[in-house]
Design a protein around this motif. Structure first.
Motif, PDB file in Angstrom:
ATOM      1  N   SER B  20      33.148  34.722  32.741  1.00 26.46           N
ATOM      2  CA  SER B  20      34.210  35.244  34.630  1.00 26.46           C
ATOM      3  C   SER B  20      32.950  35.151  35.399  1.00 26.46           C
ATOM      4  O   SER B  20      32.071  34.033  34.781  1.00 26.46           O
ATOM      5  N   PRO B  21      33.270  34.894  36.000  1.00 28.03           N
ATOM      6  CA  PRO B  21      34.989  34.879  37.117  1.00 28.03           C
ATOM      7  C   PRO B  21      35.457  34.472  36.212  1.00 28.03           C
ATOM      8  O   PRO B  21      35.423  33.039  36.179  1.00 28.03           O
ATOM      9  N   ASN B  50      31.574  44.321  33.907  1.00 27.74           N
ATOM     10  CA  ASN B  50      31.139  43.376  35.228  1.00 27.74           C
ATOM     11  C   ASN B  50      31.810  42.190  34.988  1.00 27.74           C
ATOM     12  O   ASN B  50      32.406  41.878  35.863  1.00 27.74           O
ATOM     13  N   LYS B  52      34.385  40.178  36.497  1.00 24.48           N
ATOM     14  CA  LYS B  52      35.909  39.929  38.277  1.00 24.48           C
ATOM     15  C   LYS B  52      36.844  39.192  37.345  1.00 24.48           C
ATOM     16  O   LYS B  52      36.823  37.728  36.701  1.00 24.48           O
ATOM     17  N   THR B  54      39.292  36.535  40.073  1.00 24.67           N
ATOM     18  CA  THR B  54      40.339  36.021  41.237  1.00 24.67           C
ATOM     19  C   THR B  54      41.869  35.845  41.201  1.00 24.67           C
ATOM     20  O   THR B  54      42.404  35.353  40.355  1.00 24.67           O
TER      21      THR B  54
END
Lengths: 104, 169
Positions: B20-21, B50, B52, B54
């Motif tokens: 992550s992310p 938690n 994440k 994009t």
């Protein structure tokens, strides 16, 4: 139908699936444990798309035919000869990757 | 694109929270992957609160059966986007599985590595559809990836530097 978001429901209620050799169609059907007859149109498909269908046929997971032999295949097929298709194992990939990046 | 996205999400399905992310990069012409990714990440967030991620789009680097020479041009064009994006993200690990989109991203990562800016580990997983031959992305990245994974034994024989773990999607 034109384009549904997912064929999952139709697959669930089917007893037999007849499909083109697209990888997604084949794999989704086999993973649901449905017997599959793959119809191959050599003229339309580029060679690489046939690779998976041929291998699945070699391994005894699907029946294969082309457009002209479809009827005869459906009439004479024995679905009990089809072997179940075990699921892939992404956990093996996770183990491998953990070693590669150093998470152990 | 489609099948590639489904496959890569399956590859991600067993990864631990430490990954992550996650930065997803896909082609601007791809209409369906975003929904699949969001749905996957929603489920992932149920286990890993938690986590994440994009999403970024870059121009598609090659259409199916596009000619070699024009593919080089369109790939270079995609690199105008992938280079600043890769520089911004500075990934430690790049996981890709074959759409043309992965080539400009990997080349960008290699360049950043050569310039001493960021060294990413490149892991390439060839699609399960590839039983006997590699995709074009595969043929290129076989030489440039750190780990090249194939899913059928025949390919392992043909490409001895590859890794064979069986079917992993």
């Amino acid at each position: 139908f034109r384009f549904k978001d997912s064929l999952a429901e139709d697959l669930r209620s089917a007893d037999l699936v007849i499909s083109h050799a697209g990888a997604g169609s084949c794999l989704e059907t086999l993973e649901k444990g449905k017997p599959l007859v793959v119809v191959i149109n050599e003229k339309l498909m580029n060679n690489h798309q046939l690779e998976l269908a041929k291998q699945l046929h070699r391994d005894g997971h699907v029946l294969c035919c082309n457009c002209s032999t479809l009827v005869e295949t459906l009439q004479s097929m024995d679905l009990s000869t089809l072997k179940p298709f075990p699921p892939g194992q992404p956990e093996k990939f996770a183990l491998f990757l953990d070693k590669v990046v150093g998470f152990q | 694109t489609g099948g590639h996205t489904t496959e890569i999400l399956r590859l991600l399905s067993c990864l631990s929270e430490s990954y992550s992310p996650i930065h997803y990069i896909f082609a601007d012409s791809d209409k369906m992957s975003e929904a699949k990714i969001r749905s996957f990440e929603q489920k992932r967030a149920e286990t890993f609160s938690n986590s994440k991620f994009t999403l970024d789009r870059i121009p598609r680097s090659r259409e199916v059966r596009q000619s070699w020479t024009s593919s080089v041009v369109t790939t270079l064009y995609s690199m105008l986007y992938s280079l600043p994006l890769t520089y911004k993200l500075k990934p430690d690990l790049i996981l890709c599985n074959g759409p043309g989109t992965c080539v400009p991203v990997c080349i960008s990562a290699l360049l950043l590595g050569l310039l001493g800016i960021q060294r990413a580990i490149i892991v390439y997983v060839e699609s399960i559809c590839r039983v006997e031959t590699l995709s074009l992305s595969g043929k290129i990245l076989y030489y440039f990836s750190d780990y090249f994974i194939v899913q059928w034994p025949h390919l392992k024989e043909k490409y001895p530097k590859s890794v064979y773990l069986g079917r992993i999607v």
